[in-house]
Design an enzyme around this catalytic site. Structure first.
Site, PDB file in Angstrom:
ATOM      1  N   HIS A  67       0.831  -1.203   0.000  1.00 23.33           N
ATOM      2  CA  HIS A  67       0.000   0.000   0.000  1.00 23.33           C
ATOM      3  C   HIS A  67       0.873   1.265   0.000  1.00 23.33           C
ATOM      4  O   HIS A  67       0.594   2.229  -0.708  1.00 23.33           O
ATOM      5  CB  HIS A  67      -0.913  -0.028   1.222  1.00 23.33           C
ATOM      6  N   ARG A  89      -9.717  -6.905 -12.804  1.00 19.28           N
ATOM      7  CA  ARG A  89      -9.529  -8.095 -11.966  1.00 19.28           C
ATOM      8  C   ARG A  89     -10.907  -8.587 -11.507  1.00 19.28           C
ATOM      9  O   ARG A  89     -11.381  -8.194 -10.438  1.00 19.28           O
ATOM     10  CB  ARG A  89      -8.682  -7.752 -10.742  1.00 19.28           C
ATOM     11  N   ASN A 133       4.094  -8.427 -11.149  1.00 19.60           N
ATOM     12  CA  ASN A 133       4.077  -8.743  -9.712  1.00 19.60           C
ATOM     13  C   ASN A 133       4.344 -10.228  -9.505  1.00 19.60           C
ATOM     14  O   ASN A 133       5.185 -10.625  -8.704  1.00 19.60           O
ATOM     15  CB  ASN A 133       2.718  -8.396  -9.091  1.00 19.60           C
ATOM     16  N   CYS A 157       0.802  -5.028 -17.045  1.00 14.76           N
ATOM     17  CA  CYS A 157      -0.271  -4.588 -16.145  1.00 14.76           C
ATOM     18  C   CYS A 157       0.085  -4.804 -14.681  1.00 14.76           C
ATOM     19  O   CYS A 157      -0.753  -4.645 -13.808  1.00 14.76           O
ATOM     20  CB  CYS A 157      -1.588  -5.277 -16.490  1.00 14.76           C
TER      21      CYS A 157
END
Ligand code: PEP
Ligand code: MG
Length: 545
Positions: free
Chosen positions: A185, A281, A429, A477
């Site tokens: 975050h 998503r 990721n 992405c």
């Protein structure tokens, strides 16, 4: 000056006085027993309501993501099951109210943790709400970021969304945390505010009496000083070049797209002038669902997300269940290594009817909304899997089909993969976590998950070359696309679309617009030749100077 280092996750240099984010309160004791449990229990609901009111008041003053985060945290504070469980504990055992709130919230957090994955990440929010209610009951300052009176560098163990949702970027010079990683975050927030940030700085909070800090968000260097330093703010990325139409200064087209998880995210994507959606998503619509939603329900949910993008490209990802995002209706049973288990597209091999129903709903929602919809599959490992998915999607009436490249095997065989589909989109990721065998959620391994790692860049270069050779498009992405400098490098590696958190769209769009394709290629060559992540970043930066 005490020199420390971590992982730079948001670029730029800054220096100034430090403000420490308050650490959690000490654990409230279970004794002495209260003499009037009824009266003690009656304090809990009003305290929870006061916390919720405070968060709603902050939410009223802000827009977009910040508002949503604060309202979600407020709603959690008001959850009657938390208060009533705490009241029950006071009535049963005569423990003081703060202790009862601690125990009730910890039970709740434990059940989320047991669910695992994405819901487990919400444990951080439960702890945040718990600490705010306890502080309210004790009449002390709540944990979190104190009101800033002058431009400051924030030092924290980690930051909760509600700690930071309404931070004033003019008063925050930089963020530095002891924990967290490149997809945490803190990292996402710092990039969206355009301020330097370094995460995973070991020893940051251990016994220092520093009053000032110097932060280098590029190299990850942090200096802590016991004397004042000259205040310096990072140059904010100039976003004036963002016209809403992506490309390099010499006219090479690069689509600048947003990632969305549900209808609540679309307003931010539209106001950032994203050209469309590069990653929807879909599993985020159903994290709390126990049963598979029927086709009509799914169709309505997807259409709501697609409608604001009528006439624009939207890439819908089919359910990426498993590992960090378990779905109640696609349980695959206990696995020793969920990240290496039956997740993403693999779930569909055993249950193809679930995939077919989702594809039917997506095709119908595309028609309802007028968006230019493609679908892509998560966690594809082989060309055969890509072809299997492509066939089913086309049968469902979806004309443009892609595969995510998140598994190193898929990257190594990208050319063949591209023969089976129309495009690929690189999920940096997961690709980073699998290339380095380093859990993306572990702060201790944040350095290996740094998207500037040359090994990752070299894999991306292979995929980019396959795209150029087959004439098909290669997008990114993952979080890597949200870094303006890295976005330029990705373009130099052959990537033709970048999709990211909406708040990063103007900065990345204008960074790409400010340079030529040849300049991006030169920076990419320099980064590829580096031997470590910091070196790659420094070489890319130097190439543009
Ligand atoms: C990725 O892995 O980079 C990605 C975009 O997918 P997610 O973050 O949803 O796993
Ligand atoms: Mg992924």
């Amino acid at each position: 000056m005490l020199r420390l280092s971590g992982v730079g996750v948001s670029n730029g240099q800054a220096a100034g006085p430090v403000v420490r984010v308050a650490e959690p309160l000490p654990e409230p004791p279970a004794s002495p027993a209260v003499t009037d449990p009824g009266a003690e229990a009656a304090r809990i609901s009003p305290a929870a309501q006061a916390v919720a009111d405070g968060l709603f008041a902050r939410a009223a003053g802000v827009e977009g993501d910040a508002k949503a985060v604060l309202e979600t945290t407020a709603a959690m504070a008001m959850d009657p099951s938390l208060s009533s469980r705490a009241e029950q504990l006071v009535n049963q055992r005569a423990v003081p109210a703060p202790r009862a709130v601690l125990e009730a919230a910890d039970e709740f957090a434990e059940s989320l943790r047991a669910t695992g994955g994405y819901l487990a990440e919400r444990v951080r929010d439960v702890h945040d709400v718990r600490d705010r209610i306890i502080a309210e009951l004790l009449g002390v300052r709540p944990p979190g970021v104190p009101t800033l009176l002058e431009p400051s560098v924030l030092l924290a163990r980690d930051l909760a969304p509600a700690d930071t949702a309404d931070l004033d970027p003019d008063l925050v010079l930089a963020l530095v945390t002891e924990e967290g990683g490149p997809t945490s975050h803190t990292a996402i927030l710092a990039r969206s505010l355009g301020i330097p940030a370094v995460v995973a700085v070991r020893g940051l909070l251990a016994g220092t009496s520093a009053i000032a800090a110097e932060v280098d968000g590029d190299s990850g260097a942090v200096g802590l000083s016991e004397e004042r330093v000259e205040v310096r703010a990072a140059e904010r990325t100039d976003t004036v070049n963002w016209t809403g139409s992506g490309g390099t200064s010499d006219g090479t087209r690069v689509k600048i797209l947003a990632n969305v998880g549900a209808a609540a995210d679309t307003a931010a994507a539209v106001s950032a002038r994203a050209e469309g959606v590069g990653l929807f998503r879909t599993e985020f619509c159903y994290l709390a669902a126990e049963d598979e939603p029927d086709v009509a329900t799914q169709r309505a949910a997807y259409a709501e997300v697609l409608e604001p993008f009528a006439g624009k490209p939207v890439v819908v990802r089919t359910l990426d269940a498993g590992a960090d995002k378990p779905l109640g209706f696609l349980e695959t049973g206990a696995e020793p290594n969920p990240a290496l288990g039956v997740r993403g597209l693999r779930v569909a091999f055993d249950r193809p009817e679930v995939l077919d129903r989702q594809l039917a709903a997506i095709a119908a929602a595309a028609g309802d909304s007028g968006a230019d919809v493609s679908v892509m599959a998560p966690m594809v490992a082989t060309p055969e899997e890509a072809a299997w998915f492509s066939e089913r999607a086309r049968t469902a009436g979806i004309a443009r089909v892609g595969a995510m490249v998140e598994v190193p095997a898929a990257a190594l065989i990208a050319g063949e993969l591209l023969e089976a589909v129309d495009f690929v989109s690189i999920g940096t990721n997961d690709l980073a976590q699998y290339v380095f065998a380093a859990d993306r959620q572990l702060g201790a391994l944040a350095g290996l998950n740094d998207p500037w790692q040359p090994a990752l860049l070299r894999l991306i270069a292979m995929i980019g070359r396959a795209g150029v050779e087959t004439g098909k498009s290669v997008g990114v992405c993952g979080e890597a696309a949200a870094d303006p400098l890295l976005g330029r490098v990705l373009v130099g590696l052959g990537v033709s679309s970048l999709s990211m958190v909406a708040t990063a769209v103007p900065a990345v769009g204008s960074a790409v617009a400010g340079v030529s394709l040849r300049a991006c290629e030169r920076a990419a060559e320099a980064a590829l030749a580096a031997s470590d992540a910091a070196g790659a970043k420094a070489a890319a930066r130097a190439a543009f100077e």
